[in-house]
Scaffold this motif. Structure first.
Motif, short mmCIF file in Angstrom:
data_model
loop_
_atom_site.label_atom_id
_atom_site.label_comp_id
_atom_site.label_asym_id
_atom_site.label_seq_id
_atom_site.Cartn_x
_atom_site.Cartn_y
_atom_site.Cartn_z
N UNK A 1 0.82 -1.10 -0.11
CA UNK A 1 0.09 -0.05 0.05
C UNK A 1 0.86 1.29 0.09
N UNK A 2 0.33 2.29 -0.83
CA UNK A 2 1.26 3.37 -0.98
C UNK A 2 0.64 4.57 -0.66
N UNK A 3 1.12 5.50 -0.03
CA UNK A 3 0.52 6.82 0.17
C UNK A 3 1.61 7.96 -0.23
N UNK A 4 1.06 9.06 -0.74
CA UNK A 4 1.80 10.45 -1.24
C UNK A 4 2.16 11.08 0.24
N UNK A 5 3.48 11.36 0.31
CA UNK A 5 3.72 11.92 1.28
C UNK A 5 4.36 13.34 1.17
N UNK A 6 4.47 13.59 -0.05
CA UNK A 6 5.11 14.97 -0.51
C UNK A 6 4.31 16.25 -0.24
N UNK A 7 4.97 16.95 0.47
CA UNK A 7 4.28 18.12 0.81
C UNK A 7 5.24 19.47 1.14
N UNK B 1 5.26 16.95 5.76
CA UNK B 1 4.50 16.37 6.98
C UNK B 1 5.25 16.33 8.16
N UNK B 2 4.47 16.61 9.38
CA UNK B 2 5.09 16.33 10.56
C UNK B 2 4.93 15.06 10.77
N UNK B 3 3.81 14.33 10.63
CA UNK B 3 3.70 12.92 10.84
C UNK B 3 3.15 11.82 10.03
N UNK B 4 3.06 10.87 9.59
CA UNK B 4 2.23 10.19 8.46
C UNK B 4 2.27 8.75 9.34
N UNK C 1 -5.72 3.16 6.87
CA UNK C 1 -5.78 4.19 6.47
C UNK C 1 -4.32 4.86 6.62
N UNK C 2 -3.93 5.60 5.87
CA UNK C 2 -2.75 6.33 6.08
C UNK C 2 -3.17 7.90 6.38
N UNK C 3 -2.90 8.47 7.20
CA UNK C 3 -2.86 9.80 7.86
C UNK C 3 -1.85 10.37 7.94
N UNK C 4 -1.78 11.69 7.25
CA UNK C 4 -0.79 12.54 6.98
C UNK C 4 -1.10 13.84 7.84
N UNK C 5 -0.26 14.42 8.60
CA UNK C 5 -0.42 15.68 9.34
C UNK C 5 0.33 16.85 8.82
N UNK D 1 -3.50 20.73 8.58
CA UNK D 1 -3.90 19.75 9.28
C UNK D 1 -3.83 18.46 8.44
N UNK D 2 -4.81 17.72 8.92
CA UNK D 2 -4.85 16.16 8.58
C UNK D 2 -5.53 15.70 7.09
N UNK D 3 -4.78 14.80 6.50
CA UNK D 3 -5.46 14.29 5.33
C UNK D 3 -5.25 12.73 5.31
N UNK D 4 -6.12 12.12 4.65
CA UNK D 4 -6.01 10.63 4.69
C UNK D 4 -6.48 9.84 3.55
#
Ligand code: NAG
Ligand code: NAG
Ligand code: NAG
Length: 252
Positions: free
Chosen positions: A139-145, A149-152, A194-198, A203-206
């Motif tokens: 499973x892959x989630x984009x974490x590019x920001x 991001x402060x946490x994922x 669920x992957x949750x990025x902060x 704020x949060x997106x998932x």
């Protein structure tokens, strides 16, 4: 001596040249005190370069715009005394881009601004994932920001994925966070992930994944079949070759 004095002289020149007169960049949205323009994807940034008030426009001089050192093409009426550039829509590549305006005949009369394009990771929606028992789940989630991001974090059925059970492994290369598990088992790996990025500013997106583990299907053993076919062909070929030697012997 030259090697030591060269840079010193250069900096001295820059220092002397800077405050006398110059060009000024104004923009919407406004430039911050450190020469940065804060913007977001899809927005528009308009830049205007002007000679400082009180300074006579050199009649034969024009303004030049550079984007990351490359000339921006300007229309004829957009070069004398005042010149504007519009960046729209803002895209990822505009992040960190530097726009410089200078007099074409005197590059020391210059001003620069840098764009800071902020965006959150592109995470949303629900994906249905099917994986066979004993296969690998990825499973892959984009974490590019920007800012980063402060946490994922990853959850399974609502609780944080426990990496110590279920053969999970987690990697993040700064662009993508990847959760994988090998030798999938229905009891361990099926469920809603669920992957949750902060983001410090958004704020949060998932993003959700509904993982279903299906029964293992029997795959045909392909390699033995290929090997068999090759052997049959070779035997045939050898037969022809040996026959051919006999035939040619007869004809001699
Ligand atoms: C270029 O501009 C600087 C700064 O105002 C000025 O001191 C210098 O004389 C100018 N050079 C030329 C070649 O016009
Ligand atoms: C860009 O903006 C973000 C959010 O305000 C900030 O955290 C970051 O430091 C800025 N980056 C630069 C290079 O100015
Ligand atoms: C997660 O929840 C689903 C549905 O309630 C359940 O079938 C599955 O076994 C659960 N997964 C885990 C790993 O507990």
């Amino acid at each position: 001596m030259k090697a030591i004095f060269g840079p010193v002289l250069f900096h001295l020149l820059l220092f002397c040249a800077a405050p006398t007169f110059g060009v000024r960049i104004q923009s919407v949205p406004a430039v911050t005190s450190d020469g940065v323009i804060q913007t977001e994807l899809e927005r528009t940034v308009s830049l205007v370069c002007q000679l400082d008030a009180g300074h006579e426009t050199p009649v034969d001089d024009e303004l030049v715009w550079l984007r990351n050192g490359q000339a921006v093409s300007l229309t004829e009426g957009n070069k004398k005394g005042r010149s504007s550039v519009c960046v729209t829509p803002i895209i990822y590549k505009d992040n960190g881009a530097t726009f410089t305006c200078h007099l074409s005949k005197n590059v020391t009369v210059t001003a620069s601004v840098t764009l800071n394009v902020t965006y959150h990771p592109q995470l949303s929606g629900l994906e249905e994932v099917e994986v066979e028992e004993e296969a690998e789940l990825v499973l892959r989630c984009d974490s590019w920001a920007n800012p980063p991001v402060s946490s994922l974090s990853w959850t399974l059925n609502g609780s944080v994925v426990d990496l110590t059970v279920g053969r999970f492994s987690l990697t993040n290369d700064g662009c993508t966070s990847q959760l994988s598990a090998n030798l999938v088992e229905k009891g361990l790996h099926e469920g809603t992930y669920q992957c949750i990025a902060t983001s410090p500013i958004y704020g949060e997106s998932s993003r959700q994944f509904r993982v279903t583990v299906t029964e293992k299907t029997l795959k045909l053993p392909l390699y033995p079949i290929i090997a068999g076919v090759v052997v049959v062909c070779l035997t045939g070929l050898l037969a022809v070759v040996s026959r051919w030697t006999k035939i040619s012997k007869c004809c001699r």
